[in-house]
Design an enzyme around this catalytic site. Structure first.
Site, PDB file in Angstrom:
ATOM      1  N   HIS A  15     -48.431  52.742   9.088  1.00  0.00           N
ATOM      2  CA  HIS A  15     -48.341  53.943  10.549  1.00  0.00           C
ATOM      3  C   HIS A  15     -48.868  55.210   9.670  1.00  0.00           C
ATOM      4  CE1 HIS A  15     -49.021  56.095  14.416  1.00  0.00           C
ATOM      5  NE2 HIS A  15     -47.693  56.903  13.814  1.00  0.00           N
ATOM      6  N   SER A  41     -50.945  60.604  14.117  1.00  0.00           N
ATOM      7  CA  SER A  41     -50.235  60.256  15.309  1.00  0.00           C
ATOM      8  C   SER A  41     -50.360  60.963  16.620  1.00  0.00           C
ATOM      9  CB  SER A  41     -48.956  59.676  15.046  1.00  0.00           C
ATOM     10  OG  SER A  41     -48.245  58.538  15.928  1.00  0.00           O
ATOM     11  N   ASP A  43     -50.966  48.764  10.990  1.00  0.00           N
ATOM     12  CA  ASP A  43     -50.052  49.681  11.811  1.00  0.00           C
ATOM     13  C   ASP A  43     -49.595  49.082  13.212  1.00  0.00           C
ATOM     14  OD1 ASP A  43     -49.180  51.702  13.666  1.00  0.00           O
ATOM     15  OD2 ASP A  43     -51.312  52.923  12.677  1.00  0.00           O
TER      16      ASP A  43
END
Length: 276
Positions: free
Chosen positions: A256, A97, A227
């Protein structure tokens, strides 16, 4: 606990496991978490003989909570200081991320002389926010709502995120586990308020296109096609066309939180890529 005193006085916490192992793998975590979120991958690779290193980004976890410096340039510079301090060479960098953005900015800003490969997991690269040049990005109003929710009731917001889109627990038929939710909340609440607030801008509005172009090493991108936080289209599917030598593996139905929800598969993918 090991700390590195950075040039501006910030104390950067880090983990350095199996120090005699080889090769070395570093981990850069997502917002607003810390190095604990990668422990499944760190334990697995250290058990396979690797040296594994992970830090708590400034303002996050056990590191200092400075008022300033909560931006991608400084994140990358902090990590570079850690590389120099530990004299890390021939590293495979892994970022999830926001951490994926940190890895890209590190390579773009400091080069790849110490890096042999990189893995971007559910990464924010190349650019999250919607702009005229990035029409499929996420509208700025979404990130404004994150900031508003933090100011109104951070503790509740940090329950809502992992209870829903982060782990995909809001999907019909999802097997909801309270453990990851509590862990996410705990890590999030350890993050400095200003640090967490500023990092929203850092991960959403930093254009990392140029950094991806300078990643002249093999790059593997892992991304879930469900996601809900960083949609795969404008992120991984775009990024793999920008890096000079990239491959994309899509996780069908993956959320995610691939390192948590799909930890076994991620572990095996990391090991296989490391051995190539």
């Amino acid at each position: 606990m090991p700390y590195l005193k950075l040039k501006d006085g910030v104390d950067l916490y880090y983990k350095d496991w199996n120090t005699t192992g080889s090769p070395t793998v570093t981990f850069s975590h997502g917002w607003p978490l810390n190095s604990d979120n990668f422990e499944a991958q760190m334990f697995f690779l250290a058990s396979q003989g690797c040296r594994v290193v992970a830090h708590d980004r400034r303002g996050h976890g056990r590191s200092s909570q400075p008022w300033d410096g909560n931006d991608m340039d400084t994140y990358a510079d902090d990590l570079h200081q850690l590389f120099e301090h530990l004299d890390l060479e021939d590293v495979m960098m892994v970022g999830h991320s926001t951490g994926g953005g940190e890895v890209a900015r590190f390579c773009g800003r400091h080069g790849t002389s110490r890096v042999k490969k990189a893995v971007l997991i559910s990464a924010v690269t190349p650019l999250m926010v919607q702009t005229a040049n990035n029409p499929t990005g996420t509208p700025l109003s979404v990130f404004d709502s994150f900031r508003e929710a933090m100011v109104k009731d951070r503790a509740q917001f940090f329950i809502d995120v992992p209870s829903g889109p982060f782990f995909g627990f809001n999907r019909e038929g999802a097997e909801v586990s309270q453990g990851p939710i509590w862990s996410w909340w705990q890590q999030g609440m350890m993050c400095g308020f200003k640090s967490a607030y500023d990092c929203i801008k850092a991960f959403s509005e930093t254009d990392l296109t140029g950094d991806l172009k300078r990643m002249n090493i093999p790059v593997m991108l892992l991304h879930g096609d469900d996601d809900q936080v960083v949609p795969i289209g404008p992120s991984a599917q775009a990024a793999v066309t920008i890096v000079p030598n990239g491959i994309l593996k899509t996780y069908p139905g993956g959320p995610h939180a691939l390192p948590n929800i799909c930890s076994d598969e991620v572990n095996e993918d990391l090991l296989a890529f490391l051995k190539e």
